[in-house]
Design a protein around this motif. Structure first.
Motif, PDB file in Angstrom:
ATOM      1  N   GLU A 233      -5.320   8.123   3.091  1.00  0.00           N
ATOM      2  CA  GLU A 233      -5.185   9.013   1.938  1.00  0.00           C
ATOM      3  C   GLU A 233      -5.076   8.160   0.693  1.00  0.00           C
ATOM      4  N   GLY A 234      -5.814   8.528  -0.345  1.00  0.00           N
ATOM      5  CA  GLY A 234      -5.775   7.746  -1.570  1.00  0.00           C
ATOM      6  C   GLY A 234      -5.869   8.615  -2.799  1.00  0.00           C
ATOM      7  N   ALA A 235      -5.305   8.130  -3.890  1.00  0.00           N
ATOM      8  CA  ALA A 235      -5.377   8.834  -5.163  1.00  0.00           C
ATOM      9  C   ALA A 235      -5.356   7.805  -6.279  1.00  0.00           C
ATOM     10  N   ALA A 236      -6.008   8.138  -7.395  1.00  0.00           N
ATOM     11  CA  ALA A 236      -6.074   7.234  -8.540  1.00  0.00           C
ATOM     12  C   ALA A 236      -5.814   8.004  -9.817  1.00  0.00           C
ATOM     13  N   SER A 237      -5.162   7.342 -10.773  1.00  0.00           N
ATOM     14  CA  SER A 237      -4.925   7.940 -12.085  1.00  0.00           C
ATOM     15  C   SER A 237      -5.096   6.862 -13.144  1.00  0.00           C
ATOM     16  N   GLY A 238      -5.452   7.266 -14.346  1.00  0.00           N
ATOM     17  CA  GLY A 238      -5.635   6.328 -15.439  1.00  0.00           C
ATOM     18  C   GLY A 238      -4.929   6.801 -16.688  1.00  0.00           C
ATOM     19  N   PHE A 239      -4.233   5.883 -17.362  1.00  0.00           N
ATOM     20  CA  PHE A 239      -3.502   6.236 -18.572  1.00  0.00           C
ATOM     21  C   PHE A 239      -3.081   4.961 -19.297  1.00  0.00           C
ATOM     22  N   ASP A 240      -3.138   4.981 -20.603  1.00  0.00           N
ATOM     23  CA  ASP A 240      -2.551   3.938 -21.439  1.00  0.00           C
ATOM     24  C   ASP A 240      -2.951   2.523 -21.003  1.00  0.00           C
ATOM     25  N   GLY A 241      -4.256   2.302 -20.787  1.00  0.00           N
ATOM     26  CA  GLY A 241      -4.727   0.972 -20.419  1.00  0.00           C
ATOM     27  C   GLY A 241      -4.420   0.566 -18.998  1.00  0.00           C
ATOM     28  N   LYS A 242      -4.202   1.545 -18.115  1.00  0.00           N
ATOM     29  CA  LYS A 242      -3.897   1.247 -16.714  1.00  0.00           C
ATOM     30  C   LYS A 242      -4.698   2.148 -15.789  1.00  0.00           C
ATOM     31  N   CYS A 243      -5.029   1.623 -14.626  1.00  0.00           N
ATOM     32  CA  CYS A 243      -5.564   2.411 -13.523  1.00  0.00           C
ATOM     33  C   CYS A 243      -4.675   2.126 -12.324  1.00  0.00           C
ATOM     34  N   VAL A 244      -4.046   3.158 -11.775  1.00  0.00           N
ATOM     35  CA  VAL A 244      -3.092   3.004 -10.670  1.00  0.00           C
ATOM     36  C   VAL A 244      -3.628   3.732  -9.446  1.00  0.00           C
ATOM     37  N   ILE A 245      -3.679   3.031  -8.316  1.00  0.00           N
ATOM     38  CA  ILE A 245      -4.193   3.606  -7.065  1.00  0.00           C
ATOM     39  C   ILE A 245      -3.098   3.533  -6.012  1.00  0.00           C
ATOM     40  N   ARG A 246      -2.904   4.615  -5.273  1.00  0.00           N
ATOM     41  CA  ARG A 246      -1.935   4.680  -4.171  1.00  0.00           C
ATOM     42  C   ARG A 246      -2.682   4.957  -2.871  1.00  0.00           C
ATOM     43  N   LEU A 247      -2.257   4.282  -1.812  1.00  0.00           N
ATOM     44  CA  LEU A 247      -2.869   4.473  -0.499  1.00  0.00           C
ATOM     45  C   LEU A 247      -1.792   4.706   0.553  1.00  0.00           C
ATOM     46  N   LEU A 248      -2.086   5.607   1.507  1.00  0.00           N
ATOM     47  CA  LEU A 248      -1.242   5.843   2.672  1.00  0.00           C
ATOM     48  C   LEU A 248      -2.127   5.869   3.915  1.00  0.00           C
ATOM     49  N   ALA A 249      -1.644   5.277   5.018  1.00  0.00           N
ATOM     50  CA  ALA A 249      -2.410   5.286   6.262  1.00  0.00           C
ATOM     51  C   ALA A 249      -1.455   5.207   7.438  1.00  0.00           C
ATOM     52  N   ARG A 250      -1.909   5.688   8.589  1.00  0.00           N
ATOM     53  CA  ARG A 250      -1.085   5.632   9.798  1.00  0.00           C
ATOM     54  C   ARG A 250      -1.002   4.223  10.366  1.00  0.00           C
ATOM     55  N   GLU A 251      -1.955   3.363  10.029  1.00  0.00           N
ATOM     56  CA  GLU A 251      -1.942   1.979  10.491  1.00  0.00           C
ATOM     57  C   GLU A 251      -2.623   1.088   9.470  1.00  0.00           C
ATOM     58  N   GLY A 252      -2.461  -0.217   9.656  1.00  0.00           N
ATOM     59  CA  GLY A 252      -2.882  -1.156   8.637  1.00  0.00           C
ATOM     60  C   GLY A 252      -4.367  -1.428   8.540  1.00  0.00           C
ATOM     61  N   TRP A 253      -5.101  -1.378   9.678  1.00  0.00           N
ATOM     62  CA  TRP A 253      -6.491  -1.813   9.651  1.00  0.00           C
ATOM     63  C   TRP A 253      -7.380  -0.935   8.779  1.00  0.00           C
ATOM     64  N   PRO A 254      -7.362   0.406   8.890  1.00  0.00           N
ATOM     65  CA  PRO A 254      -8.178   1.200   7.973  1.00  0.00           C
ATOM     66  C   PRO A 254      -7.753   1.038   6.517  1.00  0.00           C
ATOM     67  N   MET A 255      -6.458   0.854   6.264  1.00  0.00           N
ATOM     68  CA  MET A 255      -6.017   0.634   4.892  1.00  0.00           C
ATOM     69  C   MET A 255      -6.591  -0.671   4.350  1.00  0.00           C
ATOM     70  N   ARG A 256      -6.655  -1.671   5.189  1.00  0.00           N
ATOM     71  CA  ARG A 256      -7.230  -2.956   4.755  1.00  0.00           C
ATOM     72  C   ARG A 256      -8.696  -2.783   4.378  1.00  0.00           C
ATOM     73  N   ARG A 257      -9.450  -2.032   5.170  1.00  0.00           N
ATOM     74  CA  ARG A 257     -10.854  -1.793   4.838  1.00  0.00           C
ATOM     75  C   ARG A 257     -10.979  -1.061   3.503  1.00  0.00           C
ATOM     76  N   GLN A 258     -10.090  -0.103   3.266  1.00  0.00           N
ATOM     77  CA  GLN A 258     -10.125   0.619   2.000  1.00  0.00           C
ATOM     78  C   GLN A 258      -9.791  -0.307   0.831  1.00  0.00           C
ATOM     79  N   ILE A 259      -8.819  -1.177   1.017  1.00  0.00           N
ATOM     80  CA  ILE A 259      -8.454  -2.122  -0.040  1.00  0.00           C
ATOM     81  C   ILE A 259      -9.626  -3.034  -0.380  1.00  0.00           C
ATOM     82  N   LEU A 260     -10.337  -3.518   0.622  1.00  0.00           N
ATOM     83  CA  LEU A 260     -11.486  -4.383   0.371  1.00  0.00           C
ATOM     84  C   LEU A 260     -12.544  -3.668  -0.470  1.00  0.00           C
ATOM     85  N   ARG A 261     -12.769  -2.385  -0.189  1.00  0.00           N
ATOM     86  CA  ARG A 261     -13.736  -1.618  -0.963  1.00  0.00           C
ATOM     87  C   ARG A 261     -13.253  -1.441  -2.399  1.00  0.00           C
TER      88      ARG A 261
END
Length: 278
Positions: A233-261
């Motif tokens: 699960e992921g979400a992104a927001s942008g404000f005041d010169g920032k882009c913030v992304i949050r990620l949640l996953a049941r395990e680390g490997w799919p989250m790692r693939r998402q981070i690489l992308r």
């Protein structure tokens, strides 16, 4: 005749004092030139030869963190330096019986400079205790990309984290003023509340990426277009010169693939540091 008096005192051995690791590593850059390198104890700084921006890879040779260990990483950038800083492998926080392990990360990003702070994930094992503080100090016209990723145990090994003491402070300042400030606490009491949406739900891996740069808000739509890794699960927001992304996953490997992308998107097509690709 009286016999000799017996000493009834029970002799006990004091508990052995456990050895604790200490490590500190720092690298400084002036433009494209390395101007300072210091390392001590279990902390090392490796400087691989890569095209484009300079790169430093930090390493904890102790193999992990436990009660009373202390580790620090620092960089100093000046005169338009561009640096990618990462870690050679996932950091591991093991069972701790006494005080927390402590990690301090500080990056000073001078005028016209840019830093990508992209450490690999931190794995927290059951009964681990860790306090970490990450501070990025930006000059008025400097920029950065910061990543923090955490995994609770190794799901593939059937590990379950129930006892934990983890405090993580993340702070980005510009010209001495805070522009991103996030204290994060996760402990046994919170975990005991179960899978609540306001905490982590069923997730056992989570990450935050923050881009601080002029026009960083423009990255929101490109980021949202690649938030499509199954099981994340992921979400992104942008404000005041920032882009913030949050990620949640049941395990680390799919989250790692998402981070690489996400890295490739936020870094405008540049590939992830080589240690991330091994």
């Amino acid at each position: 005749m009286e016999g000799p008096m017996l000493d009834a005192t029970i002799q006990t051995k004091a508990a052995p004092k456990m050895q604790r690791s200490r490590g500190a590593a720092r690298a400084g850059f002036d433009g494209a030139r390395l101007v300072g390198l210091r390392q001590s104890g279990s902390a090392k700084a490796i400087l691989p030869r890569v095209p484009g921006a300079a790169e430093v890879v930090f390493l904890n040779t102790s193999g992990g963190l436990t009660s009373g260990d202390r580790l620090s990483y620092e960089t100093d950038l000046a005169n338009g330096a561009r640096l990618v800083a990462t870690t050679q492998a996932a950091e591991r926080a093991y069972r701790a019986e006494d005080a927390r392990a402590e990690v301090t990360v500080r990056h000073r990003v001078g005028a016209g400079c840019h830093l990508d702070w992209l450490p690999q994930e931190t794995i927290l094992f059951d009964h681990s205790k860790l306090a970490r503080e990450t501070t990025i100090e930006l000059a008025a016209d400097a920029s950065c990309l910061m990543l923090e990723a955490v995994v609770l145990g190794r799901i593939a090994m059937g590990e379950r984290v129930r006892e934990l003491d983890f405090f993580d402070m993340r702070r980005i300042e510009r010209a001495g003023q805070p522009i991103f400030f996030e204290p994060f606490l996760l402990n046994s009491d919170i975990l005991a509340k179960g899978a609540r949406g306001a905490i982590l739900g069923e997730a056992r891996a989570f990450a935050t990426l923050v881009l601080c740069a002029p026009g960083a808000e423009d990255a929101v739509e490109p980021v949202r277009s690649v938030l499509n890794e199954p099981g994340v699960e992921g979400a992104a927001s942008g404000f005041d010169g920032k882009c913030v992304i949050r990620l949640l996953a049941r395990e680390g490997w799919p989250m790692r693939r998402q981070i690489l992308r996400l890295m490739e998107t936020l870094r405008r097509g540049q590939s992830a540091p080589r240690v991330w690709q091994i």
